[in-house]
Design a protein around this motif. Structure first.
Motif, PDB file in Angstrom:
ATOM      1  N   UNK A  70       0.762  -1.207   0.144  1.00 21.70           N
ATOM      2  CA  UNK A  70      -0.066  -0.011  -0.247  1.00 21.70           C
ATOM      3  C   UNK A  70       0.808   1.112  -0.120  1.00 21.70           C
ATOM      4  N   UNK A  71       0.278   2.316  -0.692  1.00 25.26           N
ATOM      5  CA  UNK A  71       1.017   3.455  -1.020  1.00 25.26           C
ATOM      6  C   UNK A  71       0.345   4.753  -0.551  1.00 25.26           C
ATOM      7  N   UNK A  72      -0.948   4.674  -0.134  1.00 30.47           N
ATOM      8  CA  UNK A  72      -1.937   5.639   0.153  1.00 30.47           C
ATOM      9  C   UNK A  72      -1.100   6.906   1.210  1.00 30.47           C
ATOM     10  N   UNK A  73      -0.663   6.193   2.437  1.00 32.11           N
ATOM     11  CA  UNK A  73      -0.118   6.912   3.416  1.00 32.11           C
ATOM     12  C   UNK A  73       1.049   7.681   2.780  1.00 32.11           C
ATOM     13  N   UNK A  74       1.904   7.114   2.301  1.00 35.61           N
ATOM     14  CA  UNK A  74       3.273   7.682   1.963  1.00 35.61           C
ATOM     15  C   UNK A  74       2.870   8.959   0.810  1.00 35.61           C
ATOM     16  N   UNK A  75       1.975   8.662   0.059  1.00 32.46           N
ATOM     17  CA  UNK A  75       1.444   9.867  -0.814  1.00 32.46           C
ATOM     18  C   UNK A  75       0.895  10.771  -0.143  1.00 32.46           C
ATOM     19  N   UNK A  76       0.154  10.542   0.665  1.00 33.10           N
ATOM     20  CA  UNK A  76      -0.739  11.804   1.611  1.00 33.10           C
ATOM     21  C   UNK A  76       0.257  12.586   2.346  1.00 33.10           C
ATOM     22  N   UNK A  77       1.149  11.794   2.703  1.00 33.16           N
ATOM     23  CA  UNK A  77       2.293  12.505   3.879  1.00 33.16           C
ATOM     24  C   UNK A  77       3.031  13.313   2.861  1.00 33.16           C
ATOM     25  N   UNK A  86       1.446  14.897  -5.905  1.00 35.86           N
ATOM     26  CA  UNK A  86       1.762  13.498  -6.137  1.00 35.86           C
ATOM     27  C   UNK A  86       1.251  12.836  -7.359  1.00 35.86           C
ATOM     28  N   UNK A  87       1.719  12.623  -8.221  1.00 34.00           N
ATOM     29  CA  UNK A  87       1.237  11.873  -9.382  1.00 34.00           C
ATOM     30  C   UNK A  87       2.057  10.224  -9.430  1.00 34.00           C
ATOM     31  N   UNK A 102      -8.746  -1.944  -9.152  1.00 33.81           N
ATOM     32  CA  UNK A 102      -9.174  -1.080 -10.230  1.00 33.81           C
ATOM     33  C   UNK A 102      -7.892  -0.292 -10.824  1.00 33.81           C
ATOM     34  N   UNK A 103      -7.479  -0.627 -12.167  1.00 35.10           N
ATOM     35  CA  UNK A 103      -6.325   0.250 -12.516  1.00 35.10           C
ATOM     36  C   UNK A 103      -6.675   1.828 -12.233  1.00 35.10           C
ATOM     37  N   UNK A 104      -5.624   2.247 -12.145  1.00 35.87           N
ATOM     38  CA  UNK A 104      -6.068   3.936 -11.460  1.00 35.87           C
ATOM     39  C   UNK A 104      -4.999   4.995 -12.233  1.00 35.87           C
ATOM     40  N   UNK A 105      -5.704   6.036 -12.533  1.00 38.29           N
ATOM     41  CA  UNK A 105      -4.878   7.165 -12.987  1.00 38.29           C
ATOM     42  C   UNK A 105      -5.307   8.134 -11.915  1.00 38.29           C
ATOM     43  N   UNK A 106      -4.217   8.748 -11.156  1.00 35.14           N
ATOM     44  CA  UNK A 106      -4.844   9.640 -10.011  1.00 35.14           C
ATOM     45  C   UNK A 106      -3.826  10.725  -9.647  1.00 35.14           C
ATOM     46  N   UNK A 107      -3.933  11.603  -8.998  1.00 38.86           N
ATOM     47  CA  UNK A 107      -3.007  12.788  -8.201  1.00 38.86           C
ATOM     48  C   UNK A 107      -3.470  12.963  -6.860  1.00 38.86           C
ATOM     49  N   UNK A 124      -7.713  13.361  -7.105  1.00 36.64           N
ATOM     50  CA  UNK A 124      -8.724  13.465  -8.227  1.00 36.64           C
ATOM     51  C   UNK A 124      -8.124  12.176  -8.934  1.00 36.64           C
ATOM     52  N   UNK A 125      -9.153  11.284  -9.327  1.00 36.84           N
ATOM     53  CA  UNK A 125      -8.932   9.690  -9.802  1.00 36.84           C
ATOM     54  C   UNK A 125      -9.893   9.299 -10.921  1.00 36.84           C
ATOM     55  N   UNK A 126      -9.529   8.416 -11.697  1.00 40.03           N
ATOM     56  CA  UNK A 126     -10.296   7.966 -12.670  1.00 40.03           C
ATOM     57  C   UNK A 126     -10.187   6.520 -13.165  1.00 40.03           C
ATOM     58  N   UNK A 127     -11.021   5.765 -13.514  1.00 38.92           N
ATOM     59  CA  UNK A 127     -10.911   4.185 -13.973  1.00 38.92           C
ATOM     60  C   UNK A 127      -9.738   4.272 -15.113  1.00 38.92           C
ATOM     61  N   UNK A 128      -8.677   3.486 -14.982  1.00 40.12           N
ATOM     62  CA  UNK A 128      -7.853   3.504 -16.097  1.00 40.12           C
ATOM     63  C   UNK A 128      -7.810   2.102 -16.867  1.00 40.12           C
ATOM     64  N   UNK A 129      -8.946   1.425 -16.616  1.00 36.30           N
ATOM     65  CA  UNK A 129      -9.034   0.039 -16.898  1.00 36.30           C
ATOM     66  C   UNK A 129      -8.642  -0.191 -18.612  1.00 36.30           C
TER      67      UNK A 129
END
Length: 523
Positions: A70-77, A86-87, A102-107, A124-129
Motif C-alpha cells: 500500500x502507498x496511500x499514506x506515503x503519498x498523502x504524507x 503527487x502523481x 481497479x487500474x488507476x490514474x490519479x493525483x 482526483x482519480x479515474x478508472x484507467x481499465x
C-alpha cells in the motif's frame, strides 16, 4: 464541521460541480481525514460519503502498485508535508471496499489557505481499465514480436551450422559406406566402419534437430495414421526408457489420417517419452502415451506455447504425460529455448527441435507441469481427409550399378570428392561443377549426354533452384537428383516442372544414393 447548507454560496457551487464531474474527487483536512467525496468516488471506492466522512484517506482510498504494498499514506504524507502534487504514475490500482483492484490514474494535490499554509489535500482519480488493457495488449504484442525475432535469429544460426555440418558429414558417411562395400565381410575393418557410420548417423540426427528448430527440415510428407504409427514406435520407446519407467498406451482407433514426415513424427514421440522417463530420476514412474480426436477451443489454443494463432476446430491430439518431479514456472518458461537443459548431460536441443517440427506441421503444443506431480505435453496435428497410406520406403540394393556419365554440382569440395567416389563405385563416369552457373553450362553443353545430374540446392552464383529451372528448360528429359541438408517448400515446387526428378537428403551413404538413383534412371 459545517453542513452543506451553511457553506458559503461559492463553496456550495464548487461542491455541486465536483459531484457532477466524471472523475472521482476526495478532499481531506490537514490530518488526512475525509471532508468531501463526490458521486464518482463513491462508485469507484464502494464507500458512501456519509460512511467516509471523518475516516482517514488510507481507509477509503487504498492505492496499491503491482507489487501489492500500500502507498496511500506515503503519498498523502508527501502531499501534506512537502506541499507538492503527487502523481504515482502507471501500474497503480485502487483496492475497493469489496477488494477488487481497479487500474488507476490519479493525483494527490495539497490545498492551501490565503496565507499559503497547507490545510488539506484533494485527490482526483479515474478508472484507467481501458488504458491498462490496451497497454497489456501492446506489451503482449511487443513480447511476441521480440520472441519471433529471437527465434528467427537463432533459427538462422542453427540453419547455418547444420548446413555446414551436413556437408562435412556427407564426406564421412560416403567414405565409410564406400569402405564397407569394398572391405571383405569378415574384415575387422567392418566393425570400425559401422561405428563411424553410426556416429555420423547420430551427428546427422543432431543436425536435423537444429534444422527442425529453424523450421527448415520439411522432408517429404506421407499420409500416416497417428495411433498405428505410435504403436509401431512402441518397441523403440521401450528400449529408450529406463527399467524404472512403466509405459502405458491409450491409443484411439479409427482416427482420421495426418500428413507428416515419419522421421520427424518419430522424433517428437521419442523426445517426449525419453524426457518424461528422465524426470523420474531413477525412481519408479508411469509414462502414458495417448492419441485421440480433440476439439480445440479458442481458450485452449490461446494457451499453447506453439501455434497459439491456430483456428478453433477439430484436431488429432498426441498426449504424453509422466508422473515425474514436474517443473517450476521458471524452468517451464525456458524448456523450448535451444541449448537450455537442466540435465547434467545433453545438448538441450530436443524440445527446441520439437517446437520447430510442430510449427512445420501447422500444429500446436501445450504443456502443463506441477512440481511433485508430473508433466503433460499435448500436441495438436491437423487432420486430413482419408486417403491411401504411403508405401514403406525401398530397402537399399547394394548390388545395383548404373552406367554412363554423371554430373555432380556442389560448391563444397568435400562433397564433390566423396560423392564422386560413390558415383564411380556405382558405375558412373563423373564430372563435377563447383557452382550452379558452371553446372548449367556443362549440362547444356553436353546436349543431354549425362545420364543424371546431381544438383545441390544451396550454392553461390546460381543456386540449385534456378539451376534446375535452367536445365529443365533446355533438357526437359534430363534426370536430376536434388540434394540438400533440409527439404523446403521451394524444392517441392521444383517437382511441378516435370519428371524425371528426385530428392536426397544430406548426408547420404552408398545405399541411400542407389535407392534414389535406381527408380530415377529407370523411369
Amino acid at each position: 464541521m459545517l453542513t452543506e447548507s451553511r457553506l458559503p454560496k461559492m463553496d456550495r457551487w464548487v461542491a455541486t460541480t465536483l459531484r457532477g464531474i466524471g472523475d472521482g474527487v476526495i478532499a481531506t483536512d490537514s490530518e488526512g481525514r475525509i471532508t468531501f467525496m463526490n458521486a464518482m468516488a463513491e462508485v469507484m471506492t464502494g464507500w458512501t460519503q456519509n460512511e467516509a466522512i471523518g475516516r482517514h484517506l488510507s481507509v477509503v482510498f487504498v492505492v496499491v502498485p503491482e507489487s501489492g504494498l500500500e502507498e496511500t499514506c506515503e503519498l498523502l504524507h508527501r502531499a501534506l508535508a512537502d506541499g507538492v502534487v503527487m502523481t504515482p504514475g502507471e501500474g497503480r490500482f485502487l483496492r475497493t471496499r469489496d477488494h477488487r483492484l481497479v487500474p488507476l490514474n490519479d493525483s494527490i494535490a495539497p490545498v492551501r489557505d490565503d496565507l499559503g499554509r497547507v490545510t488539506g489535500c484533494v485527490v482526483i482519480f479515474r478508472d484507467h481499465t481501458a488504458h491498462y488493457e490496451a497497454e497489456r495488449r501492446r506489451r503482449r504484442l511487443e513480447a511476441k514480436m521480440q520472441e519471433a525475432q529471437r527465434l528467427e535469429s537463432l533459427g538462422v544460426l542453427a540453419s547455418g551450422i547444420a548446413h555446414d555440418f551436413n556437408n562435412l558429414l556427407l564426406a564421412v558417411t560416403c567414405n565409410a559406406s564406400l569402405g564397407s562395400t569394398m572391405a571383405p565381410e569378415d574384415s575387422p575393418l567392418q566393425g570400425c566402419l559401422r561405428d563411424i557410420e553410426e556416429a555420423a548417423h547420430r551427428a546427422a540426427l543432431l543436425c536435423r534437430q537444429m534444422l527442425s528448430y529453424a523450421d527448415q527440415n520439411q522432408a517429404f510428407s506421407k499420409v500416416l495414421e497417428l495411433s498405428a504409427f505410435t504403436r509401431d514406435t512402441a518397441q523403440l520407446l521401450h528400449v529408450a526408457i529406463g527399467k524404472n519407467a512403466s509405459l502405458v498406451f491409450d491409443l484411439a482407433e479409427g482416427l482420421p489420417p495426418l500428413r507428416s514426415d515419419p522421421s520427424q513424427l518419430q522424433q517428437v514421440i521419442m523426445n517426449l517419452v525419453i524426457n518424461g522417463s528422465e524426470a523420474f530420476e531413477g525412481r519408479p514412474g508411469v509414462l502414458t502415451v495417448r492419441t485421440r480426436r480433440f476439439h480445440a477451443t479458442r481458450a485452449f489454443i490461446s494457451g499453447c506455447r506453439v501455434g497459439a494463432d491456430l483456428e478453433e476446430g477439430d484436431y488429432l491430439m498426441l498426449e504424453v504425460s509422466d508422473t515425474g518431479h514436474g517443473m517450476p514456472p521458471e524452468v517451464l518458461a525456458r524448456i523450448f529455448d535451444p541449448f537450455f537443459t537442466t540435465k547434467s548431460t545433453g545438448r538441450g536441443l530436443g524440445l527446441a527441435a520439437l517446437s520447430g517440427i510442430i510449427r512445420n506441421h501447422g500444429g500446436a503444443l501445450a504443456v502443463k507441469s506441477t512440481p511433485g506431480v508430473g508433466t503433460t505435453f499435448q500436441i495438436l496435428f491437423p487432420q486430413i481427409d482419408s486417403i491411401p497410406m504411403s508405401a514403406a520406403p525401398a530397402a537399399p540394393d547394394l548390388s545395383w550399378h548404373g552406367s554412363g556419365r554423371a554430373l555432380l554440382v556442389d560448391d563444397e569440395l568435400s562433397t564433390r570428392l566423396a560423392g564422386g567416389a560413390v558415383l564411380r563405385h556405382l558405375g558412373f563416369e563423373v564430372e563435377t561443377a563447383e557452382d550452379g552457373a558452371q553446372g548449367v553450362e556443362k549440362a547444356i553443353e553436353s546436349d543431354g549426354d549425362y545420364r543424371v545430374v546431381l544438383l545441390d540446392l544451396t550454392m553461390p552464383k546460381l543456386d540449385g533452384h534456378a539451376a534446375f529451372r535452367a536445365i529443365r528448360t533446355k533438357l526437359p528429359e534430363m534426370p536430376v537428383l536434388l540434394m540438400s541438408g533440409s527439404y523446403d517448400e521451394q524444392a517441392t515446387r521444383l517437382f511441378e516442372l516435370g519428371d524425371p526428378v528426385g530428392f536426397i537428403q544430406k548426408p547420404f551413404s552408398v545405399g541411400d544414393l542407389s535407392v534414389k538413383l535406381r527408380p530415377l534412371l529407370s523411369s
